[in-house]
Design a protein around this motif. Structure first.
Motif, PDB file in Angstrom:
ATOM      1  N   PRO A 173       0.840  -1.248  -0.151  1.00 42.64           N
ATOM      2  CA  PRO A 173      -0.229  -0.033   0.098  1.00 42.64           C
ATOM      3  C   PRO A 173       0.902   1.429  -0.070  1.00 42.64           C
ATOM      4  O   PRO A 173       2.007   1.219   0.642  1.00 42.64           O
ATOM      5  CB  PRO A 173      -0.844  -0.202   1.365  1.00 42.64           C
ATOM      6  CG  PRO A 173      -0.924  -1.476   1.761  1.00 42.64           C
ATOM      7  CD  PRO A 173       0.711  -2.152   1.221  1.00 42.64           C
ATOM      8  N   VAL A 174       0.252   2.388  -0.618  1.00 43.69           N
ATOM      9  CA  VAL A 174       0.816   3.703  -0.564  1.00 43.69           C
ATOM     10  C   VAL A 174       0.802   4.408   0.569  1.00 43.69           C
ATOM     11  O   VAL A 174      -0.711   4.449   0.984  1.00 43.69           O
ATOM     12  CB  VAL A 174       0.412   4.591  -1.826  1.00 43.69           C
ATOM     13  CG1 VAL A 174       1.290   5.848  -1.714  1.00 43.69           C
ATOM     14  CG2 VAL A 174       0.731   3.822  -3.016  1.00 43.69           C
ATOM     15  N   ASN A 175       1.625   4.549   1.463  1.00 45.86           N
ATOM     16  CA  ASN A 175       1.476   5.084   2.815  1.00 45.86           C
ATOM     17  C   ASN A 175       2.366   5.933   3.187  1.00 45.86           C
ATOM     18  O   ASN A 175       3.473   5.616   3.240  1.00 45.86           O
ATOM     19  CB  ASN A 175       1.310   3.865   3.892  1.00 45.86           C
ATOM     20  CG  ASN A 175       0.747   4.166   5.310  1.00 45.86           C
ATOM     21  OD1 ASN A 175       1.438   5.122   5.880  1.00 45.86           O
ATOM     22  ND2 ASN A 175      -0.096   3.596   5.920  1.00 45.86           N
ATOM     23  N   LYS A 176       2.099   7.294   3.304  1.00 51.29           N
ATOM     24  CA  LYS A 176       3.169   8.348   3.996  1.00 51.29           C
ATOM     25  C   LYS A 176       3.592   7.893   5.200  1.00 51.29           C
ATOM     26  O   LYS A 176       4.785   8.183   5.532  1.00 51.29           O
ATOM     27  CB  LYS A 176       2.755   9.631   3.721  1.00 51.29           C
ATOM     28  CG  LYS A 176       3.599  10.612   4.251  1.00 51.29           C
ATOM     29  CD  LYS A 176       2.958  12.065   4.487  1.00 51.29           C
ATOM     30  CE  LYS A 176       3.905  13.052   4.962  1.00 51.29           C
ATOM     31  NZ  LYS A 176       4.486  12.569   6.188  1.00 51.29           N
ATOM     32  N   ARG A 177       2.685   7.473   6.043  1.00 52.33           N
ATOM     33  CA  ARG A 177       3.010   7.571   7.519  1.00 52.33           C
ATOM     34  C   ARG A 177       4.025   6.453   7.900  1.00 52.33           C
ATOM     35  O   ARG A 177       4.844   6.563   8.849  1.00 52.33           O
ATOM     36  CB  ARG A 177       1.793   7.354   8.410  1.00 52.33           C
ATOM     37  CG  ARG A 177       0.632   8.447   8.380  1.00 52.33           C
ATOM     38  CD  ARG A 177      -0.233   8.374   9.315  1.00 52.33           C
ATOM     39  NE  ARG A 177      -1.205   9.443   9.116  1.00 52.33           N
ATOM     40  CZ  ARG A 177      -1.194  10.780   9.702  1.00 52.33           C
ATOM     41  NH1 ARG A 177      -0.442  10.692  10.814  1.00 52.33           N
ATOM     42  NH2 ARG A 177      -1.978  11.525   9.670  1.00 52.33           N
ATOM     43  N   ILE A 178       4.146   5.282   7.099  1.00 44.03           N
ATOM     44  CA  ILE A 178       5.229   4.538   7.233  1.00 44.03           C
ATOM     45  C   ILE A 178       6.165   4.490   5.932  1.00 44.03           C
ATOM     46  O   ILE A 178       7.073   3.854   6.105  1.00 44.03           O
ATOM     47  CB  ILE A 178       4.590   3.198   7.444  1.00 44.03           C
ATOM     48  CG1 ILE A 178       3.998   2.664   6.012  1.00 44.03           C
ATOM     49  CG2 ILE A 178       3.594   2.981   8.321  1.00 44.03           C
ATOM     50  CD1 ILE A 178       3.523   1.254   5.751  1.00 44.03           C
ATOM     51  N   TRP A 179       5.903   5.582   5.223  1.00 45.88           N
ATOM     52  CA  TRP A 179       6.987   5.830   4.170  1.00 45.88           C
ATOM     53  C   TRP A 179       7.271   4.576   3.308  1.00 45.88           C
ATOM     54  O   TRP A 179       8.321   4.121   3.173  1.00 45.88           O
ATOM     55  CB  TRP A 179       8.152   6.645   4.806  1.00 45.88           C
ATOM     56  CG  TRP A 179       9.071   7.482   3.800  1.00 45.88           C
ATOM     57  CD1 TRP A 179       9.766   7.233   2.730  1.00 45.88           C
ATOM     58  CD2 TRP A 179       8.618   8.896   3.824  1.00 45.88           C
ATOM     59  NE1 TRP A 179      10.212   8.364   2.177  1.00 45.88           N
ATOM     60  CE2 TRP A 179       9.517   9.617   2.881  1.00 45.88           C
ATOM     61  CE3 TRP A 179       8.003   9.591   4.759  1.00 45.88           C
ATOM     62  CZ2 TRP A 179       9.462  10.835   2.552  1.00 45.88           C
ATOM     63  CZ3 TRP A 179       8.109  11.204   4.377  1.00 45.88           C
ATOM     64  CH2 TRP A 179       9.008  11.475   3.396  1.00 45.88           C
ATOM     65  N   SER A 180       6.237   4.078   2.853  1.00 47.09           N
ATOM     66  CA  SER A 180       6.234   2.627   2.120  1.00 47.09           C
ATOM     67  C   SER A 180       6.938   2.589   0.907  1.00 47.09           C
ATOM     68  O   SER A 180       7.175   3.916   0.274  1.00 47.09           O
ATOM     69  CB  SER A 180       4.694   2.113   1.923  1.00 47.09           C
ATOM     70  OG  SER A 180       4.135   2.911   0.924  1.00 47.09           O
ATOM     71  N   PRO A 181       7.319   1.658   0.483  1.00 49.24           N
ATOM     72  CA  PRO A 181       8.388   1.842  -0.763  1.00 49.24           C
ATOM     73  C   PRO A 181       7.529   2.244  -2.049  1.00 49.24           C
ATOM     74  O   PRO A 181       8.289   2.958  -2.708  1.00 49.24           O
ATOM     75  CB  PRO A 181       8.680   0.134  -0.910  1.00 49.24           C
ATOM     76  CG  PRO A 181       8.671  -0.288   0.368  1.00 49.24           C
ATOM     77  CD  PRO A 181       7.512   0.405   1.079  1.00 49.24           C
ATOM     78  N   THR A 182       6.252   1.880  -2.259  1.00 50.94           N
ATOM     79  CA  THR A 182       5.363   2.577  -3.051  1.00 50.94           C
ATOM     80  C   THR A 182       5.627   3.962  -2.843  1.00 50.94           C
ATOM     81  O   THR A 182       5.307   4.574  -4.027  1.00 50.94           O
ATOM     82  CB  THR A 182       4.035   1.777  -3.029  1.00 50.94           C
ATOM     83  OG1 THR A 182       3.618   1.823  -1.880  1.00 50.94           O
ATOM     84  CG2 THR A 182       4.315   0.406  -3.787  1.00 50.94           C
ATOM     85  N   TYR A 183       5.200   4.479  -1.814  1.00 51.50           N
ATOM     86  CA  TYR A 183       5.005   6.093  -1.657  1.00 51.50           C
ATOM     87  C   TYR A 183       6.406   6.462  -2.030  1.00 51.50           C
ATOM     88  O   TYR A 183       6.457   7.604  -2.685  1.00 51.50           O
ATOM     89  CB  TYR A 183       4.869   6.003  -0.082  1.00 51.50           C
ATOM     90  CG  TYR A 183       4.987   7.677   0.367  1.00 51.50           C
ATOM     91  CD1 TYR A 183       3.972   8.519  -0.043  1.00 51.50           C
ATOM     92  CD2 TYR A 183       5.993   8.225   1.150  1.00 51.50           C
ATOM     93  CE1 TYR A 183       3.861   9.747   0.427  1.00 51.50           C
ATOM     94  CE2 TYR A 183       5.887   9.348   1.619  1.00 51.50           C
ATOM     95  CZ  TYR A 183       4.886  10.420   1.093  1.00 51.50           C
ATOM     96  OH  TYR A 183       5.065  11.620   1.479  1.00 51.50           O
TER      97      TYR A 183
END
Length: 380
Positions: free
Chosen positions: A268-278
């Motif tokens: 998932p695209v997720n700023k709060r966890i700074w995901s790889p897709t983000y």
């Protein structure tokens, strides 16, 4: 077409991000903010979620040119400069967090029961409650890690290294329940174990679990973020024709953008966890926007209106720090009166909140313009 040594588009791009950061950080009221100006609560992406990673991407570009004077090799001078700047930025961020706690206490005691000295000295060392990390601290750590990697890894392997960092981080998130909002989330576990709950964002009350959105483990993909920016910086340094630069930026950005969206089915695209897709999507979008700015400003020469953002872009970190300090002071003094009495009394609440934010951006621009006209450039 030959280009000047310094792309105006880069200063404008940097200025856009600073203006954007001030805009989204300082509404008239947090209870009245339009959805595009809010961060996604967990998974998902809003325009606001792109502002900070855009600035980090630009930092990677600038970092490449800064390290080029050392031939991008380890040396005492290069390492000293990297550590000195990282420590300075980190301490400034920590200082802002301290000022917010201290000034809040100082103002809350202003009911006449305490002397000025009692108010001044109360909570002057809020060691137990101060948030350790934050936006500037993340920039400092990302700069430190990204710069060391740039010095230690040959340019041809840096893009591969960035991808491997993201893959490794994805594995950590999958194994450690990093995509789930719970106390068992590996990011929460690390932040609580290393920093302590009271030193996290909001005292650990963020997103329904005790963790910091600029936490320790989620800083790892930021190294890849900076490396992607450095790769673009190297591209700009090696290619002199703006048309070729634009074409390469479009190709690079499109690949990152599509890779991010395809991977988002599993990650998932997720700023709060700074995901790889983000990281991939934000860096891809930043590359495309940067290409458009180069085409519009440095190729076509359409520079009308650029001055506004250029003013922010030549003193970016200093203006951001200034805006944070002034915002803290206003929050405990004039903000409520300006928003409630002056604006919300005749404007709809959400629009009034936006107008306040825009006025605050202009206030900071005036200060930045004074520095700009006097050729005062304060590097942090």
């Amino acid at each position: 077409m030959k280009t000047e040594n310094r792309l105006l588009a880069l200063d404008v791009f940097r200025g856009i991000t600073i203006a954007g950061m001030i805009l989204v950080n300082d509404p008239g009221s947090w209870s009245a903010v339009y959805a595009p100006l809010c961060h996604a609560s967990w998974n998902g992406l809003t325009p606001t979620d792109l502002v900070f990673p855009f600035f980090m991407f630009i930092m990677g570009i600038s970092m490449y040119f800064s390290l080029r004077r050392y031939n991008s090799l380890f040396s005492r001078g290069a390492v000293t400069k990297i550590f000195r700047r990282a420590v300075l930025i980190f301490l400034i961020g920590l200082g802002i967090n301290w000022f917010a706690l201290w000034f809040g206490t100082f103002m809350s005691m202003g009911n006449g029961e305490f002397t000025f000295w009692e108010r001044f000295t109360q909570n002057i060392f809020p060691v137990a409650d101060i948030r350790i990390l934050g936006v500037l601290q993340r920039l400092a750590l990302a700069y430190l890690g990204g710069a060391i990697l740039c010095l230690g890894i040959r340019p041809r392997y840096q893009l591969f290294t960035a991808v491997m960092i993201l893959v490794g981080y994805f594995v950590i998130l999958m194994v450690g329940e990093g995509f789930i909002r719970s106390e068992h989330n590996i990011l929460s576990v690390v932040d609580r174990a290393v920093l302590g709950v009271r030193h996290l964002y909001g005292g650990g009350a963020s997103s329904g679990m005790a963790f910091d959105p600029e936490g320790l483990l989620s800083t790892l993909p930021c190294f890849a973020h900076v490396l992607f920016g450095a790769c673009v910086g190297r591209m700009l340094g090696e290619v002199k024709e703006n048309e070729i630069r634009i074409r390469q930026l479009f190709i690079f950005g499109t690949i990152l953008l599509f890779a991010g969206y395809l991977w988002s089915y599993a990650c998932p695209v997720n700023k709060r966890i700074w995901s790889p897709t983000y990281v991939l999507i934000s860096c891809g979008a930043a590359s495309l926007l940067f290409a458009l700015l180069i085409y519009w400003i440095d190729v076509k020469g359409y520079k009308r209106g650029c001055r506004f953002f250029e003013v922010f872009g030549v003193n970016p970190l200093f203006i951001y720090v200034w805006s944070e300090i002034v915002a803290i002071v206003l929050a405990y003094t004039l903000q409520d009166k300006i928003y409630t009495v002056v604006l919300a009394s005749w404007l709809e609440a959400y629009f009034a909140s936006l107008v306040y934010a825009l006025l605050y951006v202009m206030l900071n621009w005036v200060f930045a313009y004074i520095l700009y006209k006097r050729h005062i450039y304060i590097k942090i």
